[in-house]
Design a protein around this motif. Structure first.
Motif, PDB file in Angstrom:
ATOM      1  N   VAL A  41       0.840  -1.208   0.081  1.00  0.00           N
ATOM      2  CA  VAL A  41       0.343   0.043  -0.381  1.00  0.00           C
ATOM      3  C   VAL A  41       0.898   0.987   0.274  1.00  0.00           C
ATOM      4  CG1 VAL A  41      -2.477  -0.966   1.247  1.00  0.00           C
ATOM      5  CG2 VAL A  41       0.047   0.067   2.596  1.00  0.00           C
ATOM      6  N   TYR A  42       2.128   1.544   0.230  1.00  0.00           N
ATOM      7  CA  TYR A  42       3.043   1.910   0.694  1.00  0.00           C
ATOM      8  C   TYR A  42       4.135   1.878   0.194  1.00  0.00           C
ATOM      9  CZ  TYR A  42       4.654   6.336   2.552  1.00  0.00           C
ATOM     10  OH  TYR A  42       5.902   7.653   2.492  1.00  0.00           O
ATOM     11  N   GLU A  44       8.346   3.387   0.490  1.00  0.00           N
ATOM     12  CA  GLU A  44       9.384   5.037   0.961  1.00  0.00           C
ATOM     13  C   GLU A  44      10.233   4.593  -0.068  1.00  0.00           C
ATOM     14  OE1 GLU A  44       8.928   6.763   4.629  1.00  0.00           O
ATOM     15  OE2 GLU A  44      10.914   6.929   4.359  1.00  0.00           O
ATOM     16  N   ALA A  57      19.074   0.601   5.949  1.00  0.00           N
ATOM     17  CA  ALA A  57      17.902   0.577   6.195  1.00  0.00           C
ATOM     18  C   ALA A  57      17.359   1.811   4.935  1.00  0.00           C
ATOM     19  CB  ALA A  57      16.771   0.542   6.666  1.00  0.00           C
ATOM     20  N   VAL A  60      11.474   1.089   2.375  1.00  0.00           N
ATOM     21  CA  VAL A  60      10.399   1.052   3.098  1.00  0.00           C
ATOM     22  C   VAL A  60       9.200   0.493   2.671  1.00  0.00           C
ATOM     23  CG1 VAL A  60       8.537   1.205   5.080  1.00  0.00           C
ATOM     24  CG2 VAL A  60      10.981   2.528   4.854  1.00  0.00           C
ATOM     25  N   GLU A  62       5.544  -1.194   3.092  1.00  0.00           N
ATOM     26  CA  GLU A  62       4.182  -1.411   3.705  1.00  0.00           C
ATOM     27  C   GLU A  62       3.245  -2.005   3.281  1.00  0.00           C
ATOM     28  OE1 GLU A  62       3.822   2.478   6.133  1.00  0.00           O
ATOM     29  OE2 GLU A  62       1.514   1.578   5.633  1.00  0.00           O
ATOM     30  N   SER A  63       2.856  -2.776   3.549  1.00  0.00           N
ATOM     31  CA  SER A  63       1.656  -4.007   3.395  1.00  0.00           C
ATOM     32  C   SER A  63       0.470  -3.691   3.672  1.00  0.00           C
ATOM     33  CB  SER A  63       1.852  -5.223   3.078  1.00  0.00           C
ATOM     34  OG  SER A  63       2.340  -5.624   4.017  1.00  0.00           O
ATOM     35  N   LYS A  65      -0.481  -5.313   5.936  1.00  0.00           N
ATOM     36  CA  LYS A  65      -0.414  -6.431   7.093  1.00  0.00           C
ATOM     37  C   LYS A  65       0.987  -6.439   7.665  1.00  0.00           C
ATOM     38  CE  LYS A  65       0.654 -10.614   4.761  1.00  0.00           C
ATOM     39  NZ  LYS A  65       1.077 -12.152   4.516  1.00  0.00           N
ATOM     40  N   ALA A  66       2.407  -5.348   6.940  1.00  0.00           N
ATOM     41  CA  ALA A  66       3.558  -5.087   8.167  1.00  0.00           C
ATOM     42  C   ALA A  66       3.764  -4.247   7.207  1.00  0.00           C
ATOM     43  CB  ALA A  66       4.430  -6.659   7.651  1.00  0.00           C
ATOM     44  N   ALA A  67       5.304  -4.105   7.497  1.00  0.00           N
ATOM     45  CA  ALA A  67       6.046  -2.485   6.623  1.00  0.00           C
ATOM     46  C   ALA A  67       6.943  -3.174   7.188  1.00  0.00           C
ATOM     47  CB  ALA A  67       5.706  -1.391   7.758  1.00  0.00           C
ATOM     48  N   SER A  68       8.545  -3.643   6.272  1.00  0.00           N
ATOM     49  CA  SER A  68       9.718  -3.829   6.023  1.00  0.00           C
ATOM     50  C   SER A  68      10.319  -2.512   6.002  1.00  0.00           C
ATOM     51  CB  SER A  68       9.676  -4.925   5.385  1.00  0.00           C
ATOM     52  OG  SER A  68       9.079  -5.731   6.336  1.00  0.00           O
ATOM     53  N   ASP A  69      12.292  -3.110   6.287  1.00  0.00           N
ATOM     54  CA  ASP A  69      12.418  -2.035   5.286  1.00  0.00           C
ATOM     55  C   ASP A  69      13.347  -2.922   4.945  1.00  0.00           C
ATOM     56  OD1 ASP A  69      12.871   0.600   7.094  1.00  0.00           O
ATOM     57  OD2 ASP A  69      13.626  -1.192   9.092  1.00  0.00           O
TER      58      ASP A  69
END
Lengths: 132, 457
Positions: A41-42, A44, A57, A60, A62-63, A65-69
């Motif tokens: 969904v996002y 960066e 890092a 980013v 982002e789904s 269900k999670a945001a990952s570096d």
């Protein structure tokens, strides 16, 4: 089984690196990574000009269900981040090795050679070990 | 199910199961000298009947003063319906509920609150609230550092005329995270930000400028010029605003050419009674481009699989239960009950009601200032427009005067001496729509007597 193209290098943290003819590299996340995250969904991405050290890092993803570096696979300076992803983050899901690239980097001198990048075969072993 | 978790028999059975005689034995590794027996100064317990009587006697001894004290918390009329509805069982919770989506009514209410705050501040999105105005400002400073990617200094300019408690909270909350707060002086003649002090920052990397409107002195700042200055220097603008005043004043989203970037404030004037120590509520809104840096919970409106409207917590990936140490903040709840009251208050008042309230408060404060400054030895400290608070300068120390007023049943305002000693004998006074002309007359005569009494003595 996730797709692992033969012409790329990989990291244990599921980034891919494409060497470009002009000496720069393109970086993204693998098909396995986008699948594990689910619908993005996002995204960066770093600003042009930012100097990265290997393992830093730098983006980013982002789904729902999670945001990952995302970690820099090698040291270098960002030439450009993929600005298209701000409006269309789902491109990373649909075309993770193509239009879904995250950034282009000018490697620091010797950084590409020094980076601990894996061959497609080795990355497949990592995925097998993870059960993916 | 009984709310008594375990009976004496349960406790005995548990102790036997683990082979311990008494509960005390579980703590025997704590050295005796570290253990507190009786607490000095804490009396024996009272039962409900006794404590009820004790507290009502205390309250009677305090009396109900006629208050002209503002300084960040404001007495407004609260329609009876506000708390009658807020305290209904369906709403009576302090927090965002767990399994939030099972509480559609609560989420809808928070969504309405966010919408009202966004409209009031002229911004595109608001969160579900923060603890209070002071912590909201601290969170806004931290957010600005994350959001302003052109700046690497983490330096925030804070006018000295921003609420002193807010500045202290920001320092406590953010200074250990590497933020630096630079104080901007105010102009002696009108209490607004001294623009000449900005010049030294012309070539410097500034992350954000905080602008409080009205400022702690009640004075209106030149928000357009300040906002434009900040943006010209690649700094973000954090607006700290009084929600009531926004019914009359230009909302932060319209300040200057581009509008403020983050708006925060204390929501207490919106239906929350005055109370020492709170609880109050903070609010925060921002522009869409910064939403992923905004702390706290956000409720969104969506459609379910059957195409029906539903409400859901959204953008949770910023929050600590998902992003762990890299979360935007460790705030993961909101001031649920106070948000409920504020939302009902705003619904009942409507834009016109809030505007009438703000206008009445402003008119009463002007009336108060006019009445008090007719007394010898009392003058207005700052020239220029103010909202519903103003600083008066007395010809003698403020504390004894406030004490004399208190003996006459009047809370006369805030003595600014401890906060702004350079202002001399300065007193911050406030009047809202709750004060009548008779109240103002009473204050004027009591102050006149207090000053005359002190003069005679």
């Amino acid at each position: 089984m996730s797709s692992v193209p033969e012409d790329l290098k990989y990291t244990k943290s599921h980034e891919w690196v494409r060497a470009r003819p002009d000496g720069t590299v393109e970086i993204g996340i693998t098909d396995h990574a986008q699948h594990a995250l689910g619908d993005l969904v996002y995204v960066e991405v770093p600003d042009a000009g930012r100097v990265l050290v290997a393992g830093e890092a730098c983006a980013v993803v982002e789904s729902v269900k999670a945001a990952s570096d995302v970690y820099a696979p090698l040291a270098g300076q960002v030439i450009v981040g993929n600005s298209k992803l701000a409006a269309e983050p789902e491109t990373v899901n649909t075309d993770s090795y193509g239009e879904g690239w995250l950034m282009r980097l000018r490697p620091a001198p010797g950084a590409l050679e020094a980076a601990a990048l894996m061959s497609p075969a080795d990355y497949r072993k990592v995925l097998d070990a993870e059960g993916g | 199910m009984a709310f008594i978790p375990h009976t004496e028999a349960d406790v005995a059975a548990m102790l036997e199961a683990i082979g311990v005689k008494r509960i005390e034995d579980l703590f025997d590794e704590i050295p005796p000298q570290l253990r507190v027996r009786a607490l000095a100064g804490v009396p024996e317990e009272l039962n409900e009947m006794e404590i009820g009587r004790h507290m009502s006697e205390r309250a009677r001894a305090d009396g109900i003063a006629l208050s002209f004290l503002g300084a960040g918390a404001y007495e407004h009329h609260i329609p009876a319906a506000v708390w009658a509805i807020t305290t209904r069982g369906e709403f009576y919770s302090a927090y965002t509920p767990y399994q939030a989506e099972a509480s559609q009514g609560t989420l809808q209410l928070i969504y309405e609150f966010q919408t009202m705050i966004a409209r009031l501040t002229g911004m595109s999105i608001a969160n579900a609230s923060l603890y209070d105005g002071a912590s909201a400002m601290a969170e806004a400073a931290l957010m600005a550092v994350r959001a302003n990617r052109k700046s690497s200094s983490a330096r925030i300019l804070v006018p000295a005329a921003v609420h002193p408690h807010y500045r202290r909270v920001a320092l406590a909350a953010a200074s250990n995270q590497g933020l630096k707060f630079d104080e901007l002086p105010y102009r002696a003649q009108d209490g607004g930000v001294d623009f000449s002090a900005l010049a030294r920052y012309d070539a410097e990397d500034i992350t954000a400028l905080i602008i409080q409107q009205p400022n702690f002195f009640g004075r209106l700042e030149e928000v357009d010029a300040l906002t434009d200055w900040a943006h010209a220097h690649a700094a973000l603008v954090i607006a700290v605003v009084n929600p009531t005043s926004l019914a009359l004043l230009k909302p932060p989203g319209e300040w200057g050419a581009r509008g403020a970037d983050i708006a925060v404030g204390e929501g207490q004037p919106l239906g929350v009674p005055l109370s020492g120590g709170g609880p109050y509520l903070g609010f925060m809104s921002t522009r869409t481009e910064h939403v992923r840096q905004m702390p706290g919970r956000i409720v969104g409106r969506t459609l379910d699989t059957a195409g029906q409207q539903g409400f859901t917590l959204t953008l949770q990936a910023r929050e600590q239960h998902i992003r762990r140490a890299k979360a935007t903040s460790n705030i993961c709840t909101n001031q649920g009950l106070l948000v409920t009251a504020a939302t009902i208050y705003l619904s009942l008042m409507g834009p016109q009601g809030l505007e009438r309230t703000a206008a009445a408060a402003h008119a009463r404060c002007r009336e108060l200032v006019a009445a008090l400054t007719r007394l010898p030895g009392v003058r207005l400290a700052f020239a220029g427009p103010y909202f519903h608070e103003a600083v008066l300068q007395l010809d003698r120390a403020v504390a004894p005067v406030l004490k004399a007023l208190s003996a006459r049943g009047i809370t006369g305002g805030l003595d600014l001496t401890p906060y702004y000693p350079e202002l001399g004998h300065a007193l911050l006074v406030c009047a809202t729509e709750t004060k009548s002309s008779a109240d103002i007359d009473r204050y004027r005569s009591a102050l006149g007597e207090a000053l005359a009494g002190a003069r005679a003595a």
